[in-house]
Design an enzyme around this catalytic site. Structure first.
Site, mmCIF file in Angstrom:
data_model
loop_
_atom_site.group_PDB
_atom_site.id
_atom_site.type_symbol
_atom_site.label_atom_id
_atom_site.label_comp_id
_atom_site.label_asym_id
_atom_site.label_seq_id
_atom_site.Cartn_x
_atom_site.Cartn_y
_atom_site.Cartn_z
ATOM 1 C CG HIS A 1 9.117 -5.829 1.567
ATOM 2 N ND1 HIS A 1 8.302 -4.714 1.640
ATOM 3 C CD2 HIS A 1 9.263 -6.262 2.846
ATOM 4 C CE1 HIS A 1 7.988 -4.479 2.907
ATOM 5 N NE2 HIS A 1 8.556 -5.414 3.662
ATOM 6 C CG HIS B 1 5.899 -9.350 4.996
ATOM 7 N ND1 HIS B 1 5.717 -9.283 6.362
ATOM 8 C CD2 HIS B 1 6.514 -8.197 4.655
ATOM 9 C CE1 HIS B 1 6.175 -8.140 6.818
ATOM 10 N NE2 HIS B 1 6.680 -7.449 5.809
ATOM 11 C CD GLN C 1 8.470 -9.359 11.024
ATOM 12 O OE1 GLN C 1 9.262 -9.738 11.904
ATOM 13 N NE2 GLN C 1 7.631 -10.166 10.451
ATOM 14 C CB ILE D 1 -0.966 -0.020 1.201
ATOM 15 C CG1 ILE D 1 -2.171 0.878 0.969
ATOM 16 C CG2 ILE D 1 -0.290 0.349 2.498
ATOM 17 C CD1 ILE D 1 -3.461 0.144 1.076
#
Ligand code: AMP
Ligand code: ZN
Length: 122
Positions: free
Chosen positions: A98, A96, A90, A30
């Site tokens: 990137h 996750h 983090q 986002i």
């Protein structure tokens, strides 16, 4: 559990989904560092690299390579940087990776524009 990525995976909050299978979801970040910045996220909640079941890492890597091909094809990226934060580095405590595209030169487009380019079937 109050985890934003679990909520995205459970469709409780919206996201720009790029790829999905039984084990993981890929969606656009986002707050992108560059056009096409996306996150590869296992559906099961693992906190970080110390917590994750290593059996899933090969699959995560395979899908990451497929996403690199997609980014080359749809956005003509010139390189790709992989980042995986842990601990204090983090923000979201759900494992996750990137995928951050690198360009010779580019200006930042809107996330909707990037999403539409990635979804175009040409
Ligand atoms: P990290 O520091 O590795 O935990 O980074 C978390 C990333 O998640 C940041 O790049 C955020 O921009 C991104 N992020 C946070 N909330 C959302 C969301 N709702 N949808 C997509 N990406 C998000
Ligand atoms: Zn989670």
């Amino acid at each position: 559990m109050n985890c934003i990525f679990c909520k995205i995976i459970n469709n409780e909050i919206p996201s720009y989904k790029v790829y999905e299978d039984d084990l993981l979801l890929v969606f656009l970040d986002i707050n992108p560092k560059s056009n096409g910045h996306m996150l590869v996220v296992p559906k099961k909640h693992y906190v970080d690299i110390l917590d994750i079941d290593t059996a899933i890492l090969n699959h995560i890597h395979k899908v990451t390579i497929e996403m690199y091909k997609l980014l080359k094809d749809k956005l003509n990226i010139d390189g790709l940087t992989l980042v995986q934060n842990n601990g204090l580095g983090q923000d979201i405590k759900h494992y996750h990776i990137h995928l951050i595209p690198v360009y010779k030169d580019s200006k930042l487009l809107s996330i909707e524009e990037i999403y539409n380019k990635l979804k175009q079937s040409n």
